[in-house]
Each structure stands twice: as structure tokens, then as C-alpha cells.
Motif scaffolding. Structure first.
Motif, short mmCIF file in Angstrom:
data_model
loop_
_atom_site.label_atom_id
_atom_site.label_comp_id
_atom_site.label_asym_id
_atom_site.label_seq_id
_atom_site.Cartn_x
_atom_site.Cartn_y
_atom_site.Cartn_z
N GLY A 1 95.09 21.22 -65.79
CA GLY A 1 93.72 20.94 -65.40
C GLY A 1 93.21 21.97 -64.41
O GLY A 1 93.97 22.81 -63.90
N SER A 2 91.94 21.90 -64.14
CA SER A 2 91.29 22.82 -63.20
C SER A 2 90.17 22.09 -62.48
O SER A 2 89.72 21.03 -62.92
CB SER A 2 90.74 24.05 -63.93
OG SER A 2 89.79 23.66 -64.91
N SER A 3 89.73 22.68 -61.39
CA SER A 3 88.65 22.10 -60.60
C SER A 3 87.30 22.56 -61.13
O SER A 3 87.14 23.73 -61.49
CB SER A 3 88.80 22.51 -59.13
OG SER A 3 90.04 22.07 -58.61
N GLY A 4 86.34 21.66 -61.19
CA GLY A 4 85.01 21.97 -61.67
C GLY A 4 84.03 22.21 -60.54
O GLY A 4 84.40 22.34 -59.36
N LEU A 5 82.75 22.26 -60.91
CA LEU A 5 81.70 22.50 -59.92
C LEU A 5 81.58 21.34 -58.94
O LEU A 5 81.33 21.55 -57.75
CB LEU A 5 80.37 22.73 -60.64
CG LEU A 5 79.16 23.04 -59.75
CD1 LEU A 5 79.39 24.32 -58.96
CD2 LEU A 5 77.89 23.15 -60.59
N LEU A 6 81.77 20.10 -59.41
CA LEU A 6 81.66 18.96 -58.51
C LEU A 6 82.77 18.96 -57.46
O LEU A 6 82.55 18.55 -56.32
CB LEU A 6 81.69 17.66 -59.32
CG LEU A 6 80.52 17.44 -60.28
CD1 LEU A 6 80.69 16.12 -61.03
CD2 LEU A 6 79.19 17.46 -59.54
N THR A 7 83.95 19.44 -57.83
CA THR A 7 85.04 19.53 -56.85
C THR A 7 84.70 20.52 -55.76
O THR A 7 85.09 20.35 -54.60
CB THR A 7 86.34 19.94 -57.56
OG1 THR A 7 86.59 19.03 -58.63
CG2 THR A 7 87.51 19.93 -56.61
N TRP A 8 83.94 21.58 -56.10
CA TRP A 8 83.52 22.56 -55.11
C TRP A 8 82.57 21.95 -54.09
O TRP A 8 82.42 22.45 -52.99
CB TRP A 8 82.86 23.73 -55.82
CG TRP A 8 82.80 24.98 -55.00
CD1 TRP A 8 83.84 25.73 -54.55
CD2 TRP A 8 81.61 25.61 -54.49
NE1 TRP A 8 83.40 26.80 -53.82
CE2 TRP A 8 82.03 26.76 -53.76
CE3 TRP A 8 80.25 25.35 -54.59
CZ2 TRP A 8 81.13 27.62 -53.15
CZ3 TRP A 8 79.37 26.21 -53.97
CH2 TRP A 8 79.80 27.33 -53.26
N PHE A 9 81.93 20.84 -54.47
CA PHE A 9 81.01 20.14 -53.57
C PHE A 9 81.62 18.85 -53.02
O PHE A 9 80.89 17.98 -52.56
CB PHE A 9 79.70 19.82 -54.28
CG PHE A 9 78.79 21.01 -54.42
CD1 PHE A 9 77.94 21.39 -53.40
CD2 PHE A 9 78.82 21.77 -55.57
CE1 PHE A 9 77.12 22.50 -53.53
CE2 PHE A 9 78.00 22.89 -55.71
CZ PHE A 9 77.14 23.24 -54.68
N GLY A 10 82.95 18.70 -53.07
CA GLY A 10 83.62 17.58 -52.41
C GLY A 10 84.08 16.47 -53.32
O GLY A 10 84.55 15.44 -52.81
N ALA A 11 83.98 16.61 -54.66
CA ALA A 11 84.46 15.57 -55.56
C ALA A 11 85.99 15.51 -55.52
O ALA A 11 86.66 16.50 -55.19
CB ALA A 11 83.98 15.84 -56.98
N PRO A 12 86.61 14.36 -55.83
CA PRO A 12 88.08 14.24 -55.76
C PRO A 12 88.75 15.17 -56.77
O PRO A 12 88.43 15.13 -57.97
CB PRO A 12 88.33 12.77 -56.11
CG PRO A 12 87.04 12.07 -55.83
CD PRO A 12 85.96 13.06 -56.13
N PRO A 13 89.69 16.02 -56.33
CA PRO A 13 90.44 16.87 -57.28
C PRO A 13 91.36 16.00 -58.14
O PRO A 13 91.96 15.03 -57.67
CB PRO A 13 91.24 17.80 -56.37
CG PRO A 13 90.60 17.69 -55.02
CD PRO A 13 90.02 16.32 -54.94
N ALA A 14 91.49 16.36 -59.41
CA ALA A 14 92.31 15.60 -60.36
C ALA A 14 93.10 16.57 -61.23
O ALA A 14 92.61 17.65 -61.59
CB ALA A 14 91.44 14.69 -61.22
N ARG A 15 94.31 16.19 -61.56
CA ARG A 15 95.19 16.95 -62.44
C ARG A 15 95.97 15.98 -63.33
O ARG A 15 95.97 14.77 -63.11
CB ARG A 15 96.17 17.82 -61.64
CG ARG A 15 95.54 18.93 -60.85
CD ARG A 15 94.98 20.03 -61.71
NE ARG A 15 94.57 21.17 -60.90
CZ ARG A 15 93.38 21.29 -60.34
NH1 ARG A 15 92.49 20.30 -60.48
NH2 ARG A 15 93.07 22.36 -59.64
N ASN A 16 96.66 16.54 -64.32
CA ASN A 16 97.57 15.79 -65.17
C ASN A 16 98.99 16.28 -64.91
O ASN A 16 99.28 17.47 -65.08
CB ASN A 16 97.21 15.97 -66.65
CG ASN A 16 95.90 15.28 -67.01
OD1 ASN A 16 95.59 14.23 -66.47
ND2 ASN A 16 95.15 15.88 -67.92
N PHE A 17 99.85 15.36 -64.49
CA PHE A 17 101.26 15.69 -64.22
C PHE A 17 102.02 15.57 -65.53
O PHE A 17 102.22 14.47 -66.05
CB PHE A 17 101.81 14.74 -63.16
CG PHE A 17 103.16 15.15 -62.63
CD1 PHE A 17 103.60 16.45 -62.71
CD2 PHE A 17 103.99 14.21 -62.04
CE1 PHE A 17 104.82 16.83 -62.21
CE2 PHE A 17 105.22 14.57 -61.53
CZ PHE A 17 105.64 15.89 -61.63
#
Length: 375
Positions: free
Chosen positions: A166-182
Motif C-alpha cells: 500500500g501507499s499513502s494518498g493525498l488525504l494522508t498528506w493532510f492528516g488522514a490515518p495511514p493504512a497498509r496491508n500486512f
């Protein structure tokens, strides 16, 4: 042949002795045993809530940072069954081992959130090899319940190919919760199939202990088979820095994966723009209110005064010279109206309106005075 073998024997023995000494210094001797597992001992095996005990350990890594916790529903054989949710995390203590890998630390005795059997759980947080050990502790006055029976299902181990997708999107750049798949591969080394296993996935930041959450994977893993498993992992909003994702099954840590989260610079940019735009807008609004409340006469005078300050410039056509202003004729009638004579561009100088009579051949010079009519 005998003489040669006699001369070579001391040299061979010397080489053998040097090899044995080097093996002893490096710890690679053939009879050298593996390092002993870390151990934990308590000054007292039973204590009441509100007291304290001394925890000592040996066999840990040099200069390693350890975390000490009092946990319920645990045993040295099965570990902490409920993960850190069964431990008193608020009363935990951290300790750093000495160069020999030993430590001694006072630990307050508190009642864990789960009933006993209880243990003092020691685990490596940073530095040295990852290890953990438990010591039995009876907390006086705390309820005791029997540990849940172990199922005859298979055993999962041999976790390989761990990664975070996974990768971080534009919303993560503005403080959205980061999410990944383990993503990881696990194998069943037991004699029975494992159906719908429940894993514990936790994230930790810095020296804090990981907070585990149970996640169930839908599927069946046959004995001797492997399965590719994907579990979602999510942090809190605005999280940034170095994190560690841990995977547990059956009270044992199966895999760990580092996760570097970038800083949400969009939030910083938003606050900078807010600090610039809001004062500018307040200033404009204040000036508009002041101009609105000022009397009308002052507003008009201010506008006229600003209009007078503007310089008036006369444009001149290329190829022409400026005409000097004529002096007023004292004999001309002073009726208060200034009369000027202009020559239109489409008339000749002698035939334009207001020019000389038809019988006059040439115009009078510019410096001659105008003559009056017949008297």
C-alpha cells in the motif's frame, strides 16, 4: 620420509593450537554450545497490590532496552495469552541492561486487567536480539481462573515473506490515518488443520509497548501446507515517525515489520495559510467598516484629493513640435470667453475657417497684431 614427518610434526601441532585458540576467542569451537536463553527471577513469588518486588535478569543482550509488565491469564509455558491487553501497561517499567546482559529493577505490584495465573513479563524493546521471558507471580487478593484449554488444532509457524503493501494518498498528506496491508506467509506444522485462525496485530512507536488487536482470517490451512495471509493495519490520524508492526499467534510473536510514516506536511501548510489569510481578511474588513462609518463629505473630499494627486500628461504626436502659448492681446475684448482659432487638418493654411480673405495672397505673420475692422 621419517625425517620429513619428524620436522613437520611441531609445525602442524603449532598450527592446531593456534586454530583452537582462535576458535575459543571467536566462540566457534566445535564443542561450544549455543547461548543460554534469557532468564528472569523475582525477589518474592507472592506479593499484594500496592507493594513492590525486585526483578533480576541475565542472558539478555548488552545495552538492551527491556519492558517489565505484570500480566494476567499467563503462564511461562504458554506465554501471555491475551497479549498486552492482559497486562497492567500503566505500571510497567523500563530498564537497560549492562554490558554483560544483566539487570535489576524494582517493579510495583498491581492487579492486571485479567485474572491470574499472573506472571512478570519481560520483553526486549530496542537493542540486542528480540527475546522474552516470564516469571510466575501470585498477586494476593486478585481473582484466579483456570487458563482456557488448548485446542488440538494444528500449530502455525514458519512465517516468511513479510511486507507492508500500500501507499499513502493525498488525504494522508493532510492528516488522514495511514493504512497498509500486512502480508505474510504462514505454514501449519501441526498434525491437524487450522480453520479460521485468529491473529493479533499490534503497532508500537518508540519505546512504547505494542497495542494488539485481534483479526480473524477466513480459511483453512491443511497440515504441512502454507497460506498467504493479508491483514489490514491502520494508525491514528496525523501519525508520523518510525513504527513497528508485530504479529502474534497463540501468545508468541511470529513476525515484525518496520514502518516509516512521513510527516503530514499538508496540515502544516494549512496552518501557515490560515495565519496569513485570516489577518489579511480581518484588515480588509476593518478598513471597509471604517470607510463606511466615515461621513460622506470626508469620503468625497478624500477621493477628490487623491484624484488631484494624479499627474496629467499630454500626449504629443510623433514628428510635431510643441506650440508655445500665446500672450493675451490687451486690445482684444475681455468678455470672459477665451476664443481660439484652430486650423482643421483637411484645409489649407490660407483657406481654413477663420483665415484671411480670398483676395489676400499670404497670411500675416504670427507676431503681427490682429487688426480691427473699418471704423
Amino acid at each position: 620420509m621419517t625425517r620429513r614427518s619428524t620436522h613437520r610434526a611441531p609445525a602442524a601441532r603449532l598450527l592446531t593450537v593456534l586454530a583452537l585458540v582462535a576458535a575459543l576467542l571467536t566462540g566457534t569451537a566445535p564443542w561450544a554450545t549455543a547461548a543460554d536463553p534469557p532468564t528472569v527471577t523475582l525477589s518474592r513469588s507472592q506479593a499484594g497490590a500496592g507493594g513492590s518486588i525486585t526483578v533480576k535478569g541475565a542472558g539478555w543482550g548488552s545495552k538492551a532496552l527491556l519492558m517489565l509488565l505484570v500480566c494476567g491469564q499467563s503462564s511461562p509455558a504458554r506465554g501471555v495469552i491475551g497479549g498486552t491487553n492482559s497486562c497492567a501497561n500503566g505500571a510497567g517499567r523500563a530498564v537497560t541492561t549492562d554490558p554483560r546482559g544483566t539487570f535489576s529493577r524494582r517493579l510495583p505490584v498491581v492487579e492486571p486487567p485479567r485474572p491470574c495465573p499472573c506472571v512478570v513479563h519481560v520483553a526486549t524493546v530496542q537493542g540486542g536480539p528480540k527475546a522474552q521471558a516470564d516469571a510466575v507471580l501470585k498477586v494476593a487478593g486478585h481473582p484466579v481462573r483456570t487458563l482456557p484449554a488448548e485446542s488440538g488444532a494444528g500449530q502455525l509457524s514458519m512465517v516468511t515473506d513479510t511486507r507492508l503493501d500500500g501507499s499513502s494518498g493525498l488525504l494522508t498528506w493532510f492528516g488522514a490515518p495511514p493504512a497498509r496491508n500486512f502480508v505474510f506467509t504462514v505454514g501449519n506444522v501441526g498434525p491437524s488443520p487450522v480453520r479460521n485462525p485468529v491473529f493479533q496485530v499490534g503497532t508500537s512507536h518508540g519505546v512504547f509497548a505494542p497495542q494488539y488487536e485481534e483479526q480473524q482470517w477466513r480459511g483453512t490451512i491443511a497440515p504441512g501446507r502454507k497460506a498467504r495471509i493479508t491483514l489490514p493495519v491502520e494508525l491514528t490520524g496525523g501519525a508520523h515517525g518510525d513504527y513497528l508492526v508485530s504479529l502474534k499467534y497463540g501468545g508468541k510473536v511470529l513476525a515484525e515489520q518496520p514502518w516509516g510514516v512521513g510527516r503530514p506536511w499538508g496540515v502544516t501548510l494549512f496552518w501557515i495559510l490560515l495565519c496569513v489569510v485570516v489577518p489579511a481578511a480581518a484588515f480588509r474588513i476593518g478598513m471597509a467598516v471604517v470607510d463606511r462609518l466615515r461621513p460622506r463629505d470626508q469620503r468625497l473630499s478624500g477621493r477628490r484629493r487623491s484624484a488631484r494627486r494624479l499627474p496629467v500628461r499630454t500626449k504629443r504626436l510623433p514628428g510635431t513640435r510643441p506650440v508655445p502659448a500665446r500672450r493675451p492681446d490687451p486690445e482684444a475684448p475681455q468678455d470672459g470667453v477665451a476664443s481660439t482659432t484652430t486650423t482643421l487638418p483637411w484645409f489649407a493654411p490660407d483657406t481654413g475657417p477663420g483665415g484671411p480673405a480670398a483676395g489676400q495672397l499670404s497670411a500675416p505673420p504670427d507676431n503681427s497684431r490682429t487688426t480691427k475692422g473699418n471704423t
